[in-house]
Design a protein around this motif. Sequence first.
Motif, short mmCIF file in Angstrom:
data_model
loop_
_atom_site.label_atom_id
_atom_site.label_comp_id
_atom_site.label_asym_id
_atom_site.label_seq_id
_atom_site.Cartn_x
_atom_site.Cartn_y
_atom_site.Cartn_z
N SER A 174 0.83 -1.21 0.00
CA SER A 174 0.00 0.00 0.00
C SER A 174 0.86 1.26 0.00
CB SER A 174 -0.93 0.01 1.21
OG SER A 174 -1.79 -1.11 1.21
N LEU A 175 1.92 1.25 0.80
CA LEU A 175 2.81 2.41 0.85
C LEU A 175 3.58 2.57 -0.45
CD1 LEU A 175 3.77 4.74 2.51
CD2 LEU A 175 5.43 3.24 3.65
N CYS A 176 3.99 1.45 -1.05
CA CYS A 176 4.66 1.49 -2.35
C CYS A 176 3.76 2.15 -3.39
CB CYS A 176 5.05 0.07 -2.77
SG CYS A 176 5.68 -0.08 -4.46
N GLU A 177 2.50 1.74 -3.44
CA GLU A 177 1.55 2.32 -4.38
C GLU A 177 1.36 3.82 -4.14
OE1 GLU A 177 -1.06 0.09 -6.85
OE2 GLU A 177 1.10 0.36 -6.98
N THR A 178 1.34 4.22 -2.88
CA THR A 178 1.16 5.64 -2.56
C THR A 178 2.37 6.46 -2.99
OG1 THR A 178 -0.24 5.02 -0.68
CG2 THR A 178 0.65 7.26 -0.70
N ILE A 179 3.56 5.91 -2.80
CA ILE A 179 4.78 6.59 -3.27
C ILE A 179 4.72 6.79 -4.78
CG2 ILE A 179 7.28 6.34 -3.57
CD1 ILE A 179 7.30 4.83 -0.89
N ILE A 180 4.32 5.75 -5.49
CA ILE A 180 4.21 5.83 -6.95
C ILE A 180 3.21 6.92 -7.34
CG2 ILE A 180 3.40 4.62 -9.02
CD1 ILE A 180 4.39 2.01 -7.69
N SER A 181 2.06 6.94 -6.66
CA SER A 181 1.00 7.89 -6.99
C SER A 181 1.43 9.33 -6.75
CB SER A 181 -0.25 7.55 -6.18
OG SER A 181 -1.30 8.44 -6.48
N VAL A 182 1.96 9.60 -5.57
CA VAL A 182 2.34 10.97 -5.20
C VAL A 182 3.51 11.46 -6.06
CG1 VAL A 182 3.23 12.44 -3.36
CG2 VAL A 182 1.45 10.74 -2.86
N MET A 183 4.52 10.60 -6.24
CA MET A 183 5.64 10.98 -7.10
C MET A 183 5.18 11.20 -8.54
SD MET A 183 9.12 8.92 -6.12
CE MET A 183 9.98 9.81 -7.44
N GLY A 184 4.23 10.39 -8.98
CA GLY A 184 3.71 10.55 -10.33
C GLY A 184 3.10 11.92 -10.52
N LEU A 185 2.31 12.39 -9.52
CA LEU A 185 1.71 13.72 -9.62
C LEU A 185 2.77 14.81 -9.59
CD1 LEU A 185 -0.70 15.68 -9.63
CD2 LEU A 185 -0.73 15.48 -7.11
N VAL A 186 3.72 14.70 -8.66
CA VAL A 186 4.76 15.73 -8.51
C VAL A 186 5.60 15.84 -9.78
CG1 VAL A 186 6.85 16.34 -7.25
CG2 VAL A 186 4.85 15.53 -6.00
N LEU A 187 6.04 14.71 -10.32
CA LEU A 187 6.87 14.75 -11.52
C LEU A 187 6.08 15.20 -12.73
CD1 LEU A 187 9.10 11.55 -11.10
CD2 LEU A 187 9.65 13.92 -10.61
N THR A 188 4.80 14.86 -12.80
CA THR A 188 3.97 15.34 -13.91
C THR A 188 3.81 16.85 -13.84
OG1 THR A 188 2.74 13.24 -13.98
CG2 THR A 188 1.72 15.15 -15.03
N LEU A 189 3.59 17.38 -12.65
CA LEU A 189 3.52 18.83 -12.49
C LEU A 189 4.84 19.48 -12.86
CD1 LEU A 189 1.53 19.07 -9.12
CD2 LEU A 189 0.68 19.62 -11.42
N GLY A 190 5.95 18.79 -12.54
CA GLY A 190 7.25 19.29 -12.93
C GLY A 190 7.42 19.35 -14.44
N LEU A 191 6.97 18.30 -15.13
CA LEU A 191 7.02 18.29 -16.59
C LEU A 191 6.16 19.41 -17.17
CD1 LEU A 191 6.86 14.49 -17.55
CD2 LEU A 191 8.83 16.03 -17.71
N ALA A 192 5.00 19.65 -16.54
CA ALA A 192 4.10 20.68 -17.03
C ALA A 192 4.75 22.07 -16.96
CB ALA A 192 2.80 20.66 -16.24
N SER A 193 5.62 22.27 -15.98
CA SER A 193 6.28 23.57 -15.86
C SER A 193 7.40 23.76 -16.88
CB SER A 193 6.84 23.72 -14.44
OG SER A 193 7.90 22.78 -14.22
N VAL A 194 7.85 22.63 -17.47
CA VAL A 194 8.95 22.68 -18.45
C VAL A 194 8.43 22.66 -19.87
CG1 VAL A 194 11.00 21.48 -19.30
CG2 VAL A 194 10.53 21.58 -16.82
N PHE A 195 7.45 21.78 -20.14
CA PHE A 195 6.94 21.62 -21.51
C PHE A 195 5.64 22.42 -21.71
CE2 PHE A 195 9.51 17.86 -20.73
CZ PHE A 195 10.30 17.85 -21.86
#
Length: 490
Positions: free
Chosen positions: A469-490
């Motif tokens: 469950s914690l592994c899945e949550t790490i994937i989910s939260v990091m996925g949002l953070v990195l996607t937001l990071g990509l949005a600020s670049v592209f």
Amino acid sequence: MGAVHGTPLLIEALVAIVALIVLIARFKINPFIVLLVVSLALAVAAGMPMEKIVKAFETGVGGTLGHIALVIGLGTMLGKMMAESGGAERIATTLIGLFGEEHVHWAMMCIAIIVGLPVFFEVGFVLLIPIAFNLAQRTGKSMVLIGVPMIAGLSIVHGLIPPHPAALLAVQAFHADIGKTIAFGLLIGIPIAIVAGPLFALSIYKHIHLNPDNAIARQFIGSRAERGVPGEATDRRAASKAGAAARDAGGDTVRVAVARDSHPYPRDLPSFGITLFTVLLPVALMLIGSWADLFTPAHSLANDIVKLLGNSVVALLVAVLVSFWTFGGARGFDREQILKFVNESLGPIAGIVLVIGAGGGFGAILRETGISQQIIDSSSSLSLSPLVLGWLVAALIRLATGSATVAMTTACGIVAPLATSATAAVRPELLVLSTGAGSLIFSHVNDAGFWLVKEYFGMTISQTFKTWSLCETIISVMGLVLTLGLASVF
């Protein structure tokens, strides 16, 4: 009794989930019984018509097991044949040689990403779990250290990267470019896999002590010496010493009654090439099936045949039939022995199948009582960035229904119209990724994957929360953070 609506409905759902956890973890009641009782109680409390309650639960069980039971059964047969022939040990030995014993958890992450690209999570899981058990046994390392990178890699490609059906549907809903979606998905998926897989596993495995008596593990790591199969070279005294040493070490690795350096298999182990061919055959068939329209005319007989062979159940069936020769006849086993291995493989998974089905029934009750719709209504009224809204809606539906695929497909239908006015500022490929990331958050007791991991790894409810469950949550939260990071670049 009238139907319950609004906040009281969400409170009842929360109470039901807490009751599930307490009854299973604290009072040690069988998970199948608990899921059934709590599901019925929740339906009654929510005011669901009495005559529809059992039918809804049965529909949920059938809908879940219609696919997963076949996948688990065929995947377990393939894994059993691989274990009995020594194929799983061959792959484990080769990976140890390539990566070294100290880095096998990185090996599992890499192979999970490759195998998981064209297949559902459950399919990849049953294909790779025998290899994970063998790596744990051969290296003496914790199954948590070996297994968590595997499930992290499988989950990431399942939720973020086409050609998975939910991701493909999101690509269509948001009018995204599939090539760019795959590229962006790999760009954020690989660092997420590193953090949620090997690094997370290294931080927790010493604190998670699994029960060494794992019936599923025993059938996948080949302890045939205890059953007296002909043609085995077994050193009983060495095996005894190895077992004693493992017990003295106090670890939680999988234990078997054969010495690590002995090979209790008839004749020679299958080659690495033959083993890899057999294991990856269903993956290749599914990948070819997903590309059928590229090289065969649509709706033609050839197209239909390729797509049929690419179906996950048919692809696994073909691999099992091939394994009867590559792992069976070619290794010196006769038909009676092969039949015995296949029959033996099904016994230990009966309980797993029932629990997974009951989890699907619980999810169906959550949907039929209107809890999912209540979550949707609450989240749609928020004024948020389309990326955050897509993630949030998918996350809430995932928590309510337990299905990443349902969460992603449902969220797409809700967010796509709301995001239309903002798509000029937000890349649609990033909307696919943020929605996919949300659909992976905190898998718990209403998710079939939760019970799959728990039962195969031999974990307690608490241990499954701390790992999967914690592994899945790490994937989910990091996925949002990195996607937001990509949005600020592209």
